[in-house]
Write an enzyme that holds these catalytic residues in place. Structure first.
Site: not given
Ligand code: CIR
Length: 267
Positions: A167, A254
């Site tokens: 991201h 997140c």
């Molecule tokens: C994913 O790959 O979507 C999750 N395992 C991790 C999401 C992390 N989200 C973020 O950095 N906003």
């Protein structure tokens, strides 16, 4: 310096599901320990609460292993909330699951109906909303989001998340109204030309995803050189365990949706 984009009265979090062990990850270094994840999550929530934030705690969703990462499902702005459209197929349903909580809080809730946008690709500053195109966020989704937020009076700038980076905010975090913590690779891309940039120490890229929340910066434990650099620059840090979340590519931002609604939220 406090700014609108770093001062919040509320945060939404969601308890980690036991299925977090099946969370998406770019590189498999082993599944997180669900019990330790839950303990670390509680420490994170306590840190938010210690800033004075009111916490809206949502229940775990076993069908969605990554649903603890609430930031990706929605965008909360002072003027309204947007239900996003995650690009990871296994995460699409998280947006609909978040919508009722947003409607309980906000009068104005819009939805991205086409394309894909994940909240991890969105950095909100005092003057603009930066959105990085990535494997999870596409041009159609950004165009949809632009229509919504421009109608609410915001400026949206579309950027590129570096290749092979999950991201946009994997590589940066807002420190105050005009200062960003960023990896050297993202800073070199030039997207923060109008901001003060503090770069993370080479080798400590995984700490770029920090969160300024009121008087403190939520910062992952284990990155001493960058932590020292930030303290020298005058920032107060709250260092939090992040090993379990890191196993499924999660970081400080997140785990929460941070916001201050215009008036007291509906009760
Ligand atoms: C994913 O790959 O979507 C999750 N395992 C991790 C999401 C992390 N989200 C973020 O950095 N906003």
């Amino acid at each position: 310096m406090m700014s609108n984009a770093t001062s919040f009265t509320h945060a939404i979090v969601r308890a980690p599901a036991a299925s977090v062990t099946d969370g998406l990850r770019a590189v498999d270094t082993g599944a997180p320990d669900a019990g330790q994840f839950a303990a670390d999550h509680a420490v994170y929530v306590d840190a938010l609460r210690a800033t004075g934030a009111k916490i809206i705690a949502l229940p775990a969703l076993e069908d969605f292993p990554d649903s603890v990462f609430v930031e990706d499902a929605a965008l909360c702005l002072p003027d309204g909330a947007v239900v996003l459209r995650p690009g990871a197929p296994s995460r699409m349903g998280e947006a609909a699951a978040m919508a009722p909580a947003l409607r309980d809080i906000y009068e104005r809730v819009a939805t991205v109906e086409r394309g894909h946008v994940e909240g991890g690709d969105i950095l909100v500053t005092d003057r603009e909303i930066l959105v990085g195109l990535s494997a999870r966020t596409d041009a159609q989704g950004v165009a949809e989001l632009r229509i919504i937020v421009e109608e609410w009076g915001y400026t949206l700038r579309e950027l590129q998340t570096p290749p092979d980076v999950l991201h946009f905010k994997t590589d940066c975090g807002l420190l105050d109204g005009e200062t960003v913590l960023a990896t050297e690779r993202l800073a070199a891309a030039g997207c923060f030309a109008d901001y003060r940039v503090i770069t993370v120490e080479p080798g400590e890229e995984a700490c770029a995803n920090c969160v300024r929340f009121n008087d403190t910066v939520l910062f992952p434990k284990g990155f001493p050189l960058t932590a020292a650099r930030l303290r020298e620059a005058g920032y107060a840090l709250t260092e939090l365990p992040n090993e379990q979340a890191a196993k499924v590519d999660g970081g400080m931002s997140c785990l929460s949706l941070r916001f201050s609604p215009p008036a007291e939220p509906k009760e």
